[in-house]
Design an enzyme around this catalytic site. Structure first.
Site, PDB file in Angstrom:
ATOM      1  N   GLN A   1       4.035   7.229   1.905  1.00  0.00           N
ATOM      2  CA  GLN A   1       3.734   5.878   3.428  1.00  0.00           C
ATOM      3  C   GLN A   1       3.507   4.995   2.694  1.00  0.00           C
ATOM      4  O   GLN A   1       2.740   4.543   1.247  1.00  0.00           O
ATOM      5  CB  GLN A   1       2.472   6.726   3.161  1.00  0.00           C
TER       6      GLN A   1
ATOM      7  N   ARG B   1       0.200  17.125  12.482  1.00  0.00           N
ATOM      8  CA  ARG B   1       1.046  16.342  11.388  1.00  0.00           C
ATOM      9  C   ARG B   1       1.569  16.916  10.351  1.00  0.00           C
ATOM     10  O   ARG B   1       1.237  18.269  10.066  1.00  0.00           O
ATOM     11  CB  ARG B   1       0.097  15.188  11.014  1.00  0.00           C
ATOM     12  N   ASP B   2       2.802  16.174   9.576  1.00  0.00           N
ATOM     13  CA  ASP B   2       3.523  16.473   8.231  1.00  0.00           C
ATOM     14  C   ASP B   2       3.768  17.785   8.124  1.00  0.00           C
ATOM     15  O   ASP B   2       3.494  18.144   7.502  1.00  0.00           O
ATOM     16  CB  ASP B   2       1.974  16.591   7.666  1.00  0.00           C
TER      17      ASP B   2
ATOM     18  N   ASN C   1       0.014   5.954   0.584  1.00  0.00           N
ATOM     19  CA  ASN C   1      -0.790   6.717  -0.470  1.00  0.00           C
ATOM     20  C   ASN C   1       0.275   8.213   0.317  1.00  0.00           C
ATOM     21  O   ASN C   1       1.019   8.359  -1.392  1.00  0.00           O
ATOM     22  CB  ASN C   1      -1.574   7.006   1.471  1.00  0.00           C
ATOM     23  N   ASP C   2       0.356   9.001   0.813  1.00  0.00           N
ATOM     24  CA  ASP C   2       1.249  10.233   0.389  1.00  0.00           C
ATOM     25  C   ASP C   2       2.496   9.557   0.665  1.00  0.00           C
ATOM     26  O   ASP C   2       3.531   9.207   0.859  1.00  0.00           O
ATOM     27  CB  ASP C   2       1.187  11.062   2.307  1.00  0.00           C
TER      28      ASP C   2
ATOM     29  N   TRP D   1      -9.398   9.543   0.434  1.00  0.00           N
ATOM     30  CA  TRP D   1      -9.487   8.636   1.495  1.00  0.00           C
ATOM     31  C   TRP D   1     -10.618   8.475   1.334  1.00  0.00           C
ATOM     32  O   TRP D   1     -11.695   8.848   0.406  1.00  0.00           O
ATOM     33  CB  TRP D   1      -9.221   9.630   2.617  1.00  0.00           C
TER      34      TRP D   1
ATOM     35  N   TRP E   1       0.772  -0.956   0.270  1.00  0.00           N
ATOM     36  CA  TRP E   1      -0.344   0.404  -0.079  1.00  0.00           C
ATOM     37  C   TRP E   1       0.334   1.205  -0.064  1.00  0.00           C
ATOM     38  O   TRP E   1       1.789   1.441   0.894  1.00  0.00           O
ATOM     39  CB  TRP E   1      -0.824  -0.087   1.481  1.00  0.00           C
TER      40      TRP E   1
ATOM     41  N   SER F   1       3.603  11.260   7.705  1.00  0.00           N
ATOM     42  CA  SER F   1       4.033  11.949   6.338  1.00  0.00           C
ATOM     43  C   SER F   1       4.819  13.327   6.794  1.00  0.00           C
ATOM     44  O   SER F   1       5.034  13.629   7.726  1.00  0.00           O
ATOM     45  CB  SER F   1       2.840  12.441   5.584  1.00  0.00           C
TER      46      SER F   1
ATOM     47  N   GLU G   1      -3.813  19.138   6.646  1.00  0.00           N
ATOM     48  CA  GLU G   1      -3.071  18.020   6.660  1.00  0.00           C
ATOM     49  C   GLU G   1      -2.038  18.699   5.683  1.00  0.00           C
ATOM     50  O   GLU G   1      -2.287  19.075   4.782  1.00  0.00           O
ATOM     51  CB  GLU G   1      -3.328  16.892   6.330  1.00  0.00           C
TER      52      GLU G   1
END
Length: 487
Positions: free
Chosen positions: A51, A159-160, A34-35, A294, A32, A96, A212
């Site tokens: 990610q 975050r991030d 994602n970001d 998402w 998997w 992230s 985010e």
């Protein structure tokens, strides 16, 4: 954990099903994604981190940071996994973040996620490398912990980190929220190791409940702030996905540490674009993003293909007359093969010899002065098609995948229903110009000079590679088509 992950990838990557894997879009070797994270240029090559769950095709596991490099942003080489969730502060995921190069050293900044007994704490951490492959986590992590949060800031949604250097000082943006408002906070540092809270960079009570993946770049005539928002308020046409990528143009006031931002605008008007990250290379500002969303069903995961997720074709960002423009990186043209050019005056529906394929570049220039509706349908087969339509009577462009081969489920709060997006659009001088990039299961459309883009997935049977053109009224067409082959 890193060695175990790399060994697992080496032993199992060949077992994945490549049916929907893109020819020229970045995808993980297995598992998997994602970001995108840590998008940077180091020692003569581009690096992308992401990610990553190497062990399964869902995000139901603590995230690693996957890693790859490229000389041209098209052909990528997978590298060993860069970060593993192997410390107390990141035990539930290395989330992230971004990268910065100082001297001959590459620094990664990321969010450590720790979630136990219903209490989640997110902190900002650093790792560094001198060879761009092997990374050491800073012994005094976290570099920003809960004790450095202003009163009212959520430690569970913090975050991030996005880090950059300007005028001899380092800055970090962190996405967060407080009761009743979403915001991004600004921290500053003299040496990358010691960070102090500066200000609320930007805050809003009417722009979703959490921001985010913040980004900031200076575009010359203006400055760009971009972020990904949860539950951004929908307009008549805009922000119809429950999660959206957002940007504003304006200026960063370094003294106050705040962004004087213009209106919030949607970065991409398609169905599958999120978690953008922008690399500032001086004259070039290059953006990538997660080509998914998402709250949806993840088709390759559900089909048992052993992988899920991809990144967009990287884009160059610029501003013209106050409008943000996005264009695919020029290097993609080095992979064009088998060019076909068609000129025609079209009424009704038609397919053209040599104009087909599922990994192609298609440039269409359409004089729509004598037509009311013009459509390009891609991934066509019996009863299956995905449509890009300009409707002059409505003044809109729409993307419609409701007749694709496999339906994608959606969050009940999504106005798009994961099927159709439309945007107001008026082509200059009644000349519609669109560039379409097809890649097995994805469609990226750039309109005009890149003032509007639509990015979406579309899953169809093997052999659904027809391309069809339709006109209500007469449309004068120029079609340029090339296969895209990255071998």
């Amino acid at each position: 954990m890193l060695e175990e992950a790399d060994r697992y990838i080496a032993e199992n990557a060949s077992k994945t099903d490549p049916m929907y894997r893109g020819e020229y879009h970045f995808t993980p070797p297995i598992g998997w994604i994602n970001d995108p994270n840590g998008f940077t240029y180091f020692q003569g090559e581009y690096h992308i981190f992401y990610q990553y769950n190497p062990y399964g095709s869902t995000n139901a596991a603590p995230m690693f940071w996957g890693h790859a490099k490229s000389k041209d942003l098209i052909r990528w080489t997978h590298l060993p996994v860069a970060l593993a969730p192997d410390r107390s502060y990141d035990a539930d995921g290395c989330w992230s973040g971004s990268a910065i190069v100082v001297g001959e050293r590459l620094y990664l900044f990321y969010t450590g996620n720790y979630d136990r007994d219903g209490v989640r704490v997110q902190t900002q951490n650093m790792a560094y490398s001198d060879d761009g492959i092997h990374f050491t986590k800073y012994e005094n992590n976290p570099v920003i912990g809960p004790e450095q949060l202003p009163e009212g800031t959520s430690a569970a949604d913090f975050r991030d980190p996005y880090v950059w250097e300007q005028d001899g000082k380092y800055y970090m943006l962190i996405g967060t929220m407080e009761t009743g408002a979403a915001k991004v906070q600004l921290y500053e540092s003299d040496d990358l190791f010691g960070w102090r809270y500066k200000s609320d960079f930007l805050r809003s009570e009417e722009a979703g409940y959490c921001w985010e993946c913040p980004n900031y770049v200076d575009l010359g005539e203006t400055e760009l702030f971009a972020f990904s928002a949860v539950d951004f308020p929908a307009g008549d046409y805009t922000f119809h996905n429950y999660n959206s990528s957002v940007y504003a143009l304006g200026g960063f006031d370094r003294e106050s540490g705040t962004m004087k931002a213009g209106p919030f605008l949607e970065m991409d008007a398609g169905l599958d674009f999120y978690a953008e990250q922008i690399l500032d290379r001086g004259e070039q500002k290059i953006m990538t993003a997660w080509m998914n969303m998402w709250g949806r069903s993840y088709v390759t995961s559900q089909l048992g293909h052993g992988w899920s997720g991809s990144l967009i074709l990287p884009r160059l960002l610029s501003v013209k007359d106050g409008t943000l423009l996005q264009k695919p990186v020029p290097a993609i043209a080095e992979y064009y093969k088998n060019e076909v050019r068609i000129e025609d005056r079209l009424s009704g529906t038609k397919e053209y010899e040599g104009v087909s394929g599922s990994a192609v570049h298609l440039k269409v220039t359409a004089d729509v002065s004598a037509s009311d509706v013009f459509s390009v349908s891609v991934f066509c087969a019996d009863g299956v098609h995905t449509d890009i339509t300009y409707d002059k009577t409505k003044g809109t462009i729409s993307f419609d995948r409701s007749k694709s081969g496999i339906a994608v489920s959606y969050d009940r709060r999504e106005r798009s229903k994961a099927r159709v997006r439309s945007m107001p659009y008026a082509p200059e001088n009644d000349t519609l110009v669109l560039e379409i990039f097809l890649d097995r299961s994805s469609v990226e459309v750039f309109f005009g000079e890149g003032e509007l883009t639509m990015t979406s997935l579309s899953y169809n049977p093997v052999g659904a590679d027809g391309i069809r053109f339709s006109s209500v009224g007469e449309t004068a067409l120029v079609i340029e088509k090339q296969d895209i082959i990255v071998g």
